[in-house]
Design a protein around this motif. Structure first.
Motif, short mmCIF file in Angstrom:
data_model
loop_
_atom_site.label_atom_id
_atom_site.label_comp_id
_atom_site.label_asym_id
_atom_site.label_seq_id
_atom_site.Cartn_x
_atom_site.Cartn_y
_atom_site.Cartn_z
N VAL A 175 0.86 -1.18 0.00
CA VAL A 175 0.00 0.00 0.00
C VAL A 175 0.89 1.23 0.00
O VAL A 175 1.85 1.32 0.76
CB VAL A 175 -0.91 0.02 1.26
CG1 VAL A 175 -1.74 1.27 1.29
CG2 VAL A 175 -1.78 -1.21 1.30
N GLU A 176 0.60 2.19 -0.86
CA GLU A 176 1.35 3.44 -0.88
C GLU A 176 0.58 4.46 -0.05
O GLU A 176 -0.45 4.99 -0.45
CB GLU A 176 1.53 3.94 -2.31
CG GLU A 176 2.43 5.14 -2.39
CD GLU A 176 2.80 5.50 -3.82
OE1 GLU A 176 3.80 6.22 -3.98
OE2 GLU A 176 2.11 5.08 -4.75
N HIS A 177 1.08 4.72 1.17
CA HIS A 177 0.41 5.63 2.10
C HIS A 177 0.66 7.09 1.72
O HIS A 177 -0.23 7.93 1.86
CB HIS A 177 0.88 5.38 3.52
CG HIS A 177 0.40 4.07 4.07
ND1 HIS A 177 -0.85 3.92 4.61
CD2 HIS A 177 0.98 2.85 4.12
CE1 HIS A 177 -1.03 2.67 4.99
NE2 HIS A 177 0.07 2.00 4.71
#
Length: 52
Positions: A29-31
């Motif tokens: 996941v790219e926060h």
């Protein structure tokens, strides 16, 4: 373009290091831009079994 992290699992065969598994992680996941996070290991039971 961001790269998806890889997970590499190593082991031992006949006294030598070997790669058992090498694949892209499925839960990345790219926060924030450029910060990609994924779980390295998880378990569904407690206490976790450490014997494979």
């Amino acid at each position: 373009m961001n790269k998806i992290p890889r997970r590499i699992v190593i082991g031992n065969k006949d006294g030598k290091s070997v790669i058992i598994e090498d694949q892209q992680v499925e839960n990345a996941v790219e926060h924030f831009p450029g910060l990609i996070i994924s779980d390295v290991w998880n378990t569904q039971i407690m206490p976790a079994s450490l014997i494979f």
